[in-house]
Design a protein around this motif. Structure first.
Motif, mmCIF file in Angstrom:
data_model
loop_
_atom_site.group_PDB
_atom_site.id
_atom_site.type_symbol
_atom_site.label_atom_id
_atom_site.label_comp_id
_atom_site.label_asym_id
_atom_site.label_seq_id
_atom_site.Cartn_x
_atom_site.Cartn_y
_atom_site.Cartn_z
ATOM 1 N N ALA A 56 -4.683 7.699 4.931
ATOM 2 C CA ALA A 56 -3.789 8.418 5.763
ATOM 3 C C ALA A 56 -2.283 8.803 4.889
ATOM 4 O O ALA A 56 -2.023 9.719 5.243
ATOM 5 C CB ALA A 56 -3.291 7.223 6.826
ATOM 6 N N LEU A 57 -2.251 7.724 4.047
ATOM 7 C CA LEU A 57 -0.712 7.980 3.374
ATOM 8 C C LEU A 57 -1.035 9.282 2.492
ATOM 9 O O LEU A 57 -0.171 10.104 2.430
ATOM 10 C CB LEU A 57 -0.516 6.925 2.731
ATOM 11 C CG LEU A 57 -0.030 5.489 3.309
ATOM 12 C CD1 LEU A 57 0.125 4.353 2.484
ATOM 13 C CD2 LEU A 57 1.283 5.881 3.823
ATOM 14 N N GLU A 58 -2.223 9.311 1.754
ATOM 15 C CA GLU A 58 -2.551 10.565 1.018
ATOM 16 C C GLU A 58 -2.431 11.692 1.722
ATOM 17 O O GLU A 58 -1.525 12.709 1.455
ATOM 18 C CB GLU A 58 -4.003 10.310 0.342
ATOM 19 C CG GLU A 58 -3.794 9.434 -0.598
ATOM 20 C CD GLU A 58 -3.023 9.672 -1.909
ATOM 21 O OE1 GLU A 58 -2.968 10.909 -2.536
ATOM 22 O OE2 GLU A 58 -2.314 8.741 -2.460
ATOM 23 N N ASP A 75 -8.437 2.782 4.887
ATOM 24 C CA ASP A 75 -7.901 4.025 6.007
ATOM 25 C C ASP A 75 -6.535 4.208 5.651
ATOM 26 O O ASP A 75 -5.911 5.184 5.886
ATOM 27 C CB ASP A 75 -8.110 2.936 7.147
ATOM 28 C CG ASP A 75 -9.672 3.074 7.703
ATOM 29 O OD1 ASP A 75 -10.433 3.609 6.748
ATOM 30 O OD2 ASP A 75 -10.045 2.389 8.582
ATOM 31 N N LEU A 76 -5.604 3.154 5.441
ATOM 32 C CA LEU A 76 -4.216 3.329 5.132
ATOM 33 C C LEU A 76 -3.884 4.378 3.964
ATOM 34 O O LEU A 76 -3.030 5.219 3.842
ATOM 35 C CB LEU A 76 -3.564 2.076 5.256
ATOM 36 C CG LEU A 76 -1.811 2.341 5.018
ATOM 37 C CD1 LEU A 76 -1.305 2.874 6.017
ATOM 38 C CD2 LEU A 76 -1.122 0.665 4.882
ATOM 39 N N VAL A 77 -4.638 3.799 2.742
ATOM 40 C CA VAL A 77 -4.561 4.662 1.614
ATOM 41 C C VAL A 77 -4.949 6.239 2.164
ATOM 42 O O VAL A 77 -4.008 7.087 1.589
ATOM 43 C CB VAL A 77 -5.548 4.132 0.750
ATOM 44 C CG1 VAL A 77 -5.473 4.958 -0.575
ATOM 45 C CG2 VAL A 77 -5.135 2.714 0.120
ATOM 46 N N THR A 87 0.514 -1.236 0.175
ATOM 47 C CA THR A 87 0.137 0.074 -0.083
ATOM 48 C C THR A 87 0.773 1.293 -0.023
ATOM 49 O O THR A 87 0.442 2.161 -0.753
ATOM 50 C CB THR A 87 -0.830 0.011 1.254
ATOM 51 O OG1 THR A 87 -1.557 -1.095 1.256
ATOM 52 C CG2 THR A 87 -2.072 1.184 1.128
ATOM 53 N N LEU A 130 -5.361 1.299 11.279
ATOM 54 C CA LEU A 130 -5.807 2.669 10.849
ATOM 55 C C LEU A 130 -7.386 2.550 10.975
ATOM 56 O O LEU A 130 -7.858 1.518 10.647
ATOM 57 C CB LEU A 130 -5.201 3.258 9.619
ATOM 58 C CG LEU A 130 -3.827 3.622 9.677
ATOM 59 C CD1 LEU A 130 -3.222 3.736 8.510
ATOM 60 C CD2 LEU A 130 -3.637 4.864 10.439
ATOM 61 N N SER A 188 1.188 3.913 -2.988
ATOM 62 C CA SER A 188 1.109 5.419 -2.587
ATOM 63 C C SER A 188 2.017 6.437 -3.198
ATOM 64 O O SER A 188 1.785 7.374 -3.670
ATOM 65 C CB SER A 188 0.555 5.632 -1.316
ATOM 66 O OG SER A 188 0.251 6.724 -0.934
#
Lengths: 301, 260
Positions: free
Chosen positions: B248-250, B244-246, A196, A301, A200
């Motif tokens: 947060a990273l963005e 959620d992780l995507v 992921t 998260l 990103s």
């Protein structure tokens, strides 16, 4: 043939072909390789400890054919420690465990210049002790581009509460480690997380980063190989020699040093040769020590 | 053909210990097909789906449960299961020697061969030879992949074969299958015996083959070359991660870019 029997901790070990030049372009012989690993033992042994060893052997030196050896040779000394590990195909295989100086010198004597280990220990082969980002430049991108990506990754992961360490691959790339040392860690989780993150980064820095293995996609970019987070793969152990024209070492760097060298654009300084490696560990000790102890959990998260 | 080893260890009884490797004795004859999407020929993958939350479930969120009653489960962890699994073992210990004819074929489950490892060839040949001559088979206990099996070890033409057996509790009773007794005329019995005698033959399994398999292979051969389709180059890397992780990273990356 020059050889000798050495006594170590009550064990005897036959060292052979000591004068053979394994790095012929710089007259670096088997004796030099053994001497390097002996002097580096205190730093490298904790990182090899209890991990199923894959040897990359160069019996006739770095310019001649090599082979990977995963199965611990049956002619091993009686005192060599081993572990039986079930492979993905269901077959169990006996691996060497380099848990002491004698075994380290024995494998070095086999001309196993490169020591590769998995991210998990042999007694818990499904539990990674760290998550890794293997940064591999596709020409004309180089190790400085890897440095840029490593620094972005460091900042990104720091904001998710994860501390990171970095080492050179000893070849063209960098390896970024996120220590976990968490019995609950799984490869499924580290794979998904690293993938992921890699995707990103690819999306946000499309000129610099790719998350795709395909060679064509890598031209001029840094490939973030998140797929290294796998129970069945190994990576070059920190402080291991590499089989190149010179005895380069996979060596840890402090983040400020990587920042400085990346800013300076000095790619050469990111290649650490064995003498430099020994000098540095004499001064600073094992910069990668915390990778084995720091406990961290991937954020839910 | 290199036989894939499944297990290696020693086979033994009293003072004998022979290092061996276990390999499969049968290869399934079924022709395997991949399932493809008919619009773009992508090979399809299986995903776990949660009907309650209508979403895909990642591996780390999957646990085991034992169904006690409809919709009522007893969760069980991998550690709990491991605690009752037999210890991994490096030996196949022969506990008895038996006559193989005594074993009802219904007990036979899965066949393997035992291949001698370095240093074990001589003892292996001796055991195979003696078992063959005396017509005896070994009965042994053996742990493979977290299960303890009862197995027979018999000698075929100089090689040792291992067959896992069903436990007797697994064999379903046949009491209800046998019809209630009725009288049979002596003439009928004689005629039946005669028809059986007429069809009597030696067992030659090579006379028979899976005809559908052969026809399927023939069909594939005929189609080869003119009708192949190629899957698009999608990799695992195309799919996105947990939302959620995507997100947060963005967010972090946008901040980082502004600061640089």
């Amino acid at each position: 043939m020059s050889g000798k029997i050495v006594q170590l901790g009550g064990r005897s070990l036959a060292l052979t072909n000591l004068e053979k030049e394994l790095y012929p372009r710089c007259a670096f012989s088997k004796a030099h390789v053994l001497d390097y690993y002996r002097k580096m033992a205190a730093c490298i042994l904790p990182h090899l400890h209890d991990r199923a060893l894959t040897m990359k052997r160069y019996p006739h030196g770095v310019d001649q054919p090599f082979f990977f050896e995963k199965r611990c040779p049956s002619h091993r000394p009686a005192w060599a420690q081993t572990a039986d590990i079930r492979l993905a195909g269901g077959e169990a295989m006996t691996f060497c465990l380099v848990n002491d100086l004698e075994t380290l010198l024995w494998v070095a004597n086999l001309a196993a210049l490169e020591l590769h280990v998995p991210l998990a220990r042999a007694h818990a082969p499904e539990t990674p002790t760290a998550m890794v980002f293997d940064l591999d430049p596709g020409a004309p991108a180089n190790i400085l581009d890897c440095g840029r990506v490593a620094l972005i990754l460091r900042d990104l992961l720091a904001r998710l509460g994860l501390a990171t360490w970095v080492k050179t691959s000893g070849q063209k790339g960098l390896h970024l480690f996120v220590p976990l040392n968490d019995p609950g860690a799984t490869f499924a989780a580290t794979r998904q997380f690293s993938k992921t993150v890699a995707l990103s980064l690819e999306k946000n820095y499309p000129e610099l980063v790719t998350a795709k293995m395909a060679k064509a996609a890598r031209t001029g970019k840094v490939f973030i190989n998140w797929e290294q987070n796998s129970a069945s793969l190994t990576m070059i152990c920190v402080y291991s020699l590499r089989a190149r024209e010179m005895p380069y070492v996979s060596f840890p760097l402090e983040w400020p040093e990587l920042e400085r060298l990346t800013a300076l654009g000095d790619a050469e300084k990111l290649q650490i040769v064995q003498a430099e490696a020994l000098r540095r560990v004499g001064e600073q000790g094992d910069l990668f020590g915390e990778v084995l102890t720091k406990q961290q959990t991937l954020p839910h998260l | 053909m290199a036989l894939q080893g499944i297990w290696s260890g020693t086979i033994g009884f009293s003072l004998v210990a022979i290092p061996v490797r276990l390999v499969k004795a049968v290869a399934p004859g079924r022709v395997a097909f991949r399932l493809l999407h008919n619009t773009d020929y992508s090979p399809l993958t299986r995903r776990m789906f949660c009907p309650g939350q209508e979403e895909l479930v990642p591996p780390e969120e999957i646990i085991r449960g034992f169904e006690i009653a409809p919709d009522h489960y007893l969760p069980i962890t991998a550690e709990e299961l491991a605690s009752v699994s037999p210890e991994r073992s490096r030996t196949i210990e022969i506990v008895e020697f038996i006559d193989l004819e005594e074993v009802d074929p219904i007990y036979f489950d899965h066949p393997y061969y035992l291949v001698p490892l370095k240093g074990g060839e001589k003892a292996y040949r001796l055991l195979a030879e003696v078992m063959h001559r005396t017509g005896k088979a070994g009965l042994a206990k053996f742990v493979l992949a977290e299960r303890e099996y009862l197995v027979t070890i018999k000698s075929t033409e100089g090689a040792l074969a291992l067959v896992t057996l069903h436990y007797s509790a697994e064999i379903l009773p046949d009491n209800d299958i046998v019809p209630r007794e009725g009288t049979v005329a002596a003439g009928e019995k004689r005629r039946m015996e005669q028809s059986i005698r007429q069809l009597r033959a030696d067992f030659k399994p090579e006379k028979y083959a899976d005809q559908r398999r052969e026809k399927v292979l023939e069909l594939l051969k005929g189609k080869m070359g003119n009708a192949t389709v190629t899957a698009p180059a999608v990799t695992e890397a195309e799919s996105e991660g947990p939302p959620d992780l995507v997100a947060a990273l963005e967010e972090i990356m946008t901040e980082m870019k502004q600061q640089r």
